[in-house]
Design an enzyme around this catalytic site. Structure first.
Site, PDB file in Angstrom:
ATOM      1  N   CYS A 102     -35.911 -11.015 -10.752  1.00 39.55           N
ATOM      2  CA  CYS A 102     -36.277 -11.124  -9.493  1.00 39.55           C
ATOM      3  C   CYS A 102     -35.905 -12.651  -8.882  1.00 39.55           C
ATOM      4  O   CYS A 102     -36.161 -13.423  -9.462  1.00 39.55           O
ATOM      5  CB  CYS A 102     -37.414 -10.894  -9.292  1.00 39.55           C
ATOM      6  N   CYS A 120     -41.476  -9.106 -18.707  1.00 38.46           N
ATOM      7  CA  CYS A 120     -41.970  -8.417 -17.555  1.00 38.46           C
ATOM      8  C   CYS A 120     -42.990  -7.372 -17.738  1.00 38.46           C
ATOM      9  O   CYS A 120     -43.785  -6.675 -17.207  1.00 38.46           O
ATOM     10  CB  CYS A 120     -40.975  -8.002 -16.370  1.00 38.46           C
TER      11      CYS A 120
HETATM   12  S1  SF4 Z   1     -43.249 -10.669 -10.821  1.00 40.02           S
HETATM   13 FE1  SF4 Z   1     -42.224  -9.325 -11.700  1.00 40.02          FE
HETATM   14  S2  SF4 Z   1     -41.655  -7.755  -9.958  1.00 40.02           S
HETATM   15 FE2  SF4 Z   1     -42.547  -9.353  -9.170  1.00 40.02          FE
HETATM   16  S3  SF4 Z   1     -41.060 -10.581  -8.320  1.00 40.02           S
HETATM   17 FE3  SF4 Z   1     -41.586 -11.477 -10.280  1.00 40.02          FE
HETATM   18  S4  SF4 Z   1     -40.253 -10.556 -11.829  1.00 40.02           S
HETATM   19 FE4  SF4 Z   1     -40.300  -9.338  -9.947  1.00 40.02          FE
END
Ligand code: SF4
Length: 245
Positions: free
Chosen positions: A209, A235
């Site tokens: 992300c 993640c």
């Molecule tokens: S915490 Fe995880 S889901 Fe949220 S923006 Fe970051 S990578 Fe993406």
């Protein structure tokens, strides 16, 4: 979930894993399709290994479904790549999306959850949507490679996980790329002119992300640019299922 994966005992999975380790990538994918049909699917975030697998499947006429987790926070370059890949491969890549929109998430958990509680954000935007998709599958095919990070060195080609303890439902994870090195992946992509994320040319070795991914340079783990500033390297999508070896 089909009975096929439920019937595979842990010993049978280990034996099958050893047998698959002897086969070329195309034959591993063919085994998944011939055994499980559309209850086997490739999950990809469009890193190199996933693209190599999709290319092998398409070239061999193996119509495995392909899906991607779209958190709503991906780089524009990643979204554009999805379109290019669909054109290049002539396939549709299914978008698996979170139940909560970003607005609903902000209302429930506060703004920019990824800055305060990235584990919760990943749970809502990646793990829960993946779980929902996996409910319909017997085999989840991933591009995990052993050399990507310390948390992935033990990955086997075929693994069995407990999906639902109450119902005693298992799911298989097929990792046909475990032994591939980064160089071999990139050599393959270039040789076949496969579109890839242009961020890789700007120092991003692993791309997730937008708020949680930085260029990582060539030193250290491939995933060093993910969640900079947190003790977090995964993640959760590759760690939430309990192993049932
Ligand atoms: S915490 Fe995880 S889901 Fe949220 S923006 Fe970051 S990578 Fe993406």
């Amino acid at each position: 979930m089909s009975s096929a994966s439920i019937l595979l005992s842990s010993d049978a999975v280990a034996q099958q894993s050893d047998a698959l380790a002897q086969l070329p990538l195309t034959e591993v994918l063919r085994w998944a399709w011939d055994t499980f049909g559309a209850e086997a699917a490739i999950g990809t975030s469009f890193q190199g290994a996933g693209l190599v697998m999709i290319h092998h499947a398409v070239e061999a006429g193996i119509p495995l479904p392909v899906f991607t987790l779209d958190t709503g926070l991906l780089f524009p370059e990643t979204l554009e790549l999805k379109d290019r890949l669909e054109g290049f491969f002539g396939i549709t890549i299914e978008r698996v999306v979170p139940e909560l929109s970003l607005e609903q998430q902000a209302a429930d958990f506060g703004d920019a959850l990824w800055e305060k509680r990235p584990d919760t954000c990943c749970q809502v935007r990646k793990v829960e949507p993946l779980k929902a998709r996996l409910k319909t599958l017997s085999v989840w095919i991933t591009g995990v490679r052993q050399e990507q990070s310390a948390t992935r060195t033990g990955a086997g080609i075929l693994e069995r996980y407990l999906f639902d303890a109450l119902l005693e439902r298992y799911i298989l994870k097929l990792n046909p790329m475990t032994a591939w090195g980064r160089e071999a992946v990139w050599e393959y992509l270039h040789k076949h002119g496969i579109p890839y994320n242009p961020l890789h040319d700007r120092g991003y070795r692993s791309i997730g992300c937008l708020p949680c991914t930085r260029p990582s340079g060539e030193d250290g783990s491939e995933r060093a640019g993910r969640w900079t500033g947190f003790e977090k390297t995964e993640c959760g999508i590759h760690t939430f299922l309990p192993s049932a070896r």
